[in-house]
Write an enzyme that holds these catalytic residues in place. Structure first.
Site, PDB file in Angstrom:
ATOM      1  CG  HIS A   4      -3.067  -0.659  -7.202  1.00 20.13           C
ATOM      2  ND1 HIS A   4      -3.504  -0.074  -6.046  1.00 20.13           N
ATOM      3  CD2 HIS A   4      -2.974  -1.993  -6.912  1.00 20.13           C
ATOM      4  CE1 HIS A   4      -3.678  -0.993  -5.107  1.00 20.13           C
ATOM      5  NE2 HIS A   4      -3.369  -2.185  -5.616  1.00 20.13           N
ATOM      6  NE  ARG A   9      -4.406  -1.025   0.202  1.00 26.53           N
ATOM      7  CZ  ARG A   9      -4.772  -1.934  -0.698  1.00 26.53           C
ATOM      8  NH1 ARG A   9      -3.991  -2.239  -1.701  1.00 26.53           N
ATOM      9  NH2 ARG A   9      -5.951  -2.523  -0.615  1.00 26.53           N
ATOM     10  CD  GLU A  62      -2.877   3.198  -5.486  1.00 27.99           C
ATOM     11  OE1 GLU A  62      -3.916   2.582  -5.800  1.00 27.99           O
ATOM     12  OE2 GLU A  62      -1.873   2.635  -5.048  1.00 27.99           O
TER      13      GLU A  62
HETATM   14  O1  A2R Z   1       3.204  -8.379  11.692  1.00 28.76           O
HETATM   15  P1  A2R Z   1       2.600  -9.724  11.439  1.00 28.76           P
HETATM   16  O2  A2R Z   1       3.328 -10.815  12.152  1.00 28.76           O
HETATM   17  O3  A2R Z   1       1.103  -9.726  11.641  1.00 28.76           O
HETATM   18  O4  A2R Z   1       2.850  -9.996   9.861  1.00 28.76           O
HETATM   19  C1  A2R Z   1       2.064  -9.392   8.852  1.00 28.76           C
HETATM   20  C2  A2R Z   1       2.731  -8.140   8.263  1.00 28.76           C
HETATM   21  N1  A2R Z   1       2.436  -6.915   9.011  1.00 28.76           N
HETATM   22  C3  A2R Z   1       3.388  -6.137   9.546  1.00 28.76           C
HETATM   23  N2  A2R Z   1       4.719  -6.240   9.548  1.00 28.76           N
HETATM   24  C4  A2R Z   1       5.434  -5.290  10.224  1.00 28.76           C
HETATM   25  N3  A2R Z   1       4.867  -4.245  10.855  1.00 28.76           N
HETATM   26  C5  A2R Z   1       3.515  -4.090  10.874  1.00 28.76           C
HETATM   27  N4  A2R Z   1       2.967  -3.071  11.513  1.00 28.76           N
HETATM   28  C6  A2R Z   1       2.721  -5.074  10.197  1.00 28.76           C
HETATM   29  N5  A2R Z   1       1.383  -5.251  10.018  1.00 28.76           N
HETATM   30  C7  A2R Z   1       1.240  -6.372   9.284  1.00 28.76           C
HETATM   31  O5  A2R Z   1       2.165  -8.029   6.946  1.00 28.76           O
HETATM   32  C8  A2R Z   1       2.059 -10.297   7.624  1.00 28.76           C
HETATM   33  O6  A2R Z   1       3.297 -10.923   7.445  1.00 28.76           O
HETATM   34  C9  A2R Z   1       1.813  -9.327   6.471  1.00 28.76           C
HETATM   35  C10 A2R Z   1       0.357  -9.305   6.000  1.00 28.76           C
HETATM   36  O7  A2R Z   1       0.046 -10.576   5.522  1.00 28.76           O
HETATM   37  P2  A2R Z   1      -1.436 -11.046   5.194  1.00 28.76           P
HETATM   38  O8  A2R Z   1      -2.363 -10.552   6.247  1.00 28.76           O
HETATM   39  O9  A2R Z   1      -1.391 -12.511   4.898  1.00 28.76           O
HETATM   40  O10 A2R Z   1      -1.808 -10.215   3.912  1.00 28.76           O
HETATM   41  P3  A2R Z   1      -1.545 -10.557   2.362  1.00 28.76           P
HETATM   42  O11 A2R Z   1      -2.656 -11.387   1.835  1.00 28.76           O
HETATM   43  O12 A2R Z   1      -0.145 -11.031   2.186  1.00 28.76           O
HETATM   44  O13 A2R Z   1      -1.701  -9.101   1.743  1.00 28.76           O
HETATM   45  C11 A2R Z   1      -0.853  -8.027   2.168  1.00 28.76           C
HETATM   46  C12 A2R Z   1      -1.322  -6.683   1.673  1.00 28.76           C
HETATM   47  C13 A2R Z   1      -2.834  -6.424   1.724  1.00 28.76           C
HETATM   48  O14 A2R Z   1      -3.276  -6.045   2.998  1.00 28.76           O
HETATM   49  C14 A2R Z   1      -3.030  -5.305   0.726  1.00 28.76           C
HETATM   50  O15 A2R Z   1      -2.860  -4.051   1.340  1.00 28.76           O
HETATM   51  C15 A2R Z   1      -1.907  -5.545  -0.251  1.00 28.76           C
HETATM   52  O16 A2R Z   1      -1.047  -6.536   0.321  1.00 28.76           O
HETATM   53  O17 A2R Z   1      -2.449  -6.040  -1.444  1.00 28.76           O
END
Ligand code: A2R
Length: 320
Positions: free
Chosen positions: A280, A233, A262
């Site tokens: 995007h 993002r 965007e």
């Molecule tokens: O932090 P964790 O252990 O919950 O790992 C998640 C990480 N994440 C972060 N890492 C560092 N600092 C943060 N504040 C933080 N918040 C979240 O991002 C996890 O490894 C990753 C998100 O993975 P998923 O929930 O499986 O999302 P996905 O399907 O990989 O999609 C990622 C993003 C979407 O939310 C859209 O914004 C974009 O890709 O298309």
């Protein structure tokens, strides 16, 4: 007597396949951008479901007294106030997994295009410059011997990491929680990651915690050979700091598929020849977007037929 169909609101645009299937299954009310909830009270009362391209704010949710479910098109649902929905007992669903491969493939393409300047080379050829001026300049950067850091190692991040392995690069990552099921090196903070790698790929969601976390210090830590790729993002990046870093060669190059506001892209980025820019498109193939469209509809149909949804977001878990 005809059976009364459930009313579903589409506030703004929607993917054509989702629209077609929704029209077949529901009584669809589609509004236009800027007038998303401008509807008579009796229509607002009838609406039980919403299908949206990442736009459902708290005050819109509050206008729909009989809303059950918001089905979001996209894995990122930062434009839907899921926490507020949870307080109202409204389910939110998104479209995870079906886009992992497409986004990961695009990420590798964007990384190579950024490092080896392939779009610039093609423009050079098409302008007839190869014949007139000779070979395209050698690229200072290469993927060889790079150390790639993934900010985010969730569903998509993991697919990117797997695709990077055959490129023989070193792979590290930062997430809030260390994963025990991966062979990659964990960094306990974003700064630790940026300091140890020369290539940073961001694939994290837009949350208050991730807002502009990729800032001037993080970019400086990547160093003069540094490459930054963003497929998560745009809100995770301080774009002014990024433009400065690219202009002043604090880092070498950036490949961006997402932007802070965007579809507005800062003019400062257009001027930079070390930025590779995409509108995007990471998941934007016909087959993948069709799969996402089907999941949007299947979540709504599943809920109204059987009280079951396929992919609820963590803020609104569905029991049973
Ligand atoms: O932090 P964790 O252990 O919950 O790992 C998640 C990480 N994440 C972060 N890492 C560092 N600092 C943060 N504040 C933080 N918040 C979240 O991002 C996890 O490894 C990753 C998100 O993975 P998923 O929930 O499986 O999302 P996905 O399907 O990989 O999609 C990622 C993003 C979407 O939310 C859209 O914004 C974009 O890709 O298309």
């Amino acid at each position: 007597m005809t059976e009364q169909k459930t009313t579903v609101l589409i506030p703004g645009r929607m993917h054509p396949r989702a629209l077609e299937r929704l029209n077949a299954a529901f009584d669809v009310v589609q509004t236009t951008a800027g007038a998303e909830l401008d509807l008579p009270a009796e229509t607002l009362e009838k609406i039980r479901g919403v299908a949206t391209l990442n736009g459902m704010r708290a005050e819109w949710i509050d206008k729909l007294p009989n809303l059950d479910i918001i089905s979001n098109f996209g894995v990122g649902y930062d434009g839907v106030d899921a926490k507020h929905a949870a307080t109202k007992g409204v389910i939110v669903t998104n479209t995870p997994d079906v886009l992992n491969d497409e986004v990961a493939d695009t990420t590798i393409g964007l990384l190579i295009n950024t490092v080896r300047r392939l779009p610039v080379a093609e423009t050079y050829l098409r302008a007839g410059r190869w014949e007139k001026e000779g070979p395209f300049a050698l690229t200072p950067l290469s993927l060889k011997n790079r150390h790639v850091g993934l900010l985010g190692l969730g569903r998509i991040g993991l697919e990117i990491a797997k695709r990077l392995e055959p490129f023989k690069v070193k792979i590290s990552y930062h997430t809030r929680t260390e994963r025990k099921d991966v062979p990659y090196t964990y960094a306990a903070s974003l700064m630790e990651l940026a300091t140890s790698v020369d290539t940073l790929i961001s694939i994290i969601p837009a949350t208050p915690e991730t807002h502009k976390i990729i800032n001037a210090d993080v970019l400086a830590a990547l160093g003069a050979n540094g490459v930054f790729i963003n497929v998560g993002r745009g809100t995770s990046v301080d774009e002014e700091a990024l433009i400065d870093a690219l202009k002043n060669k604090v880092i070498a190059a950036a490949g961006l598929d997402v932007f802070y506001d965007e579809p507005r892209v800062p003019s400062g980025l257009f001027d930079l020849d070390n930025a590779c820019l995409l509108p995007h498109v990471a998941s934007a193939s016909v087959p993948t977007r069709n799969d996402m469209a089907d999941l949007v509809v299947d979540n709504l149909v599943g809920w109204f037929r059987e009280r079951k949804v396929l992919t609820p977001v963590p803020e609104t878990p569905v029991k049973g």
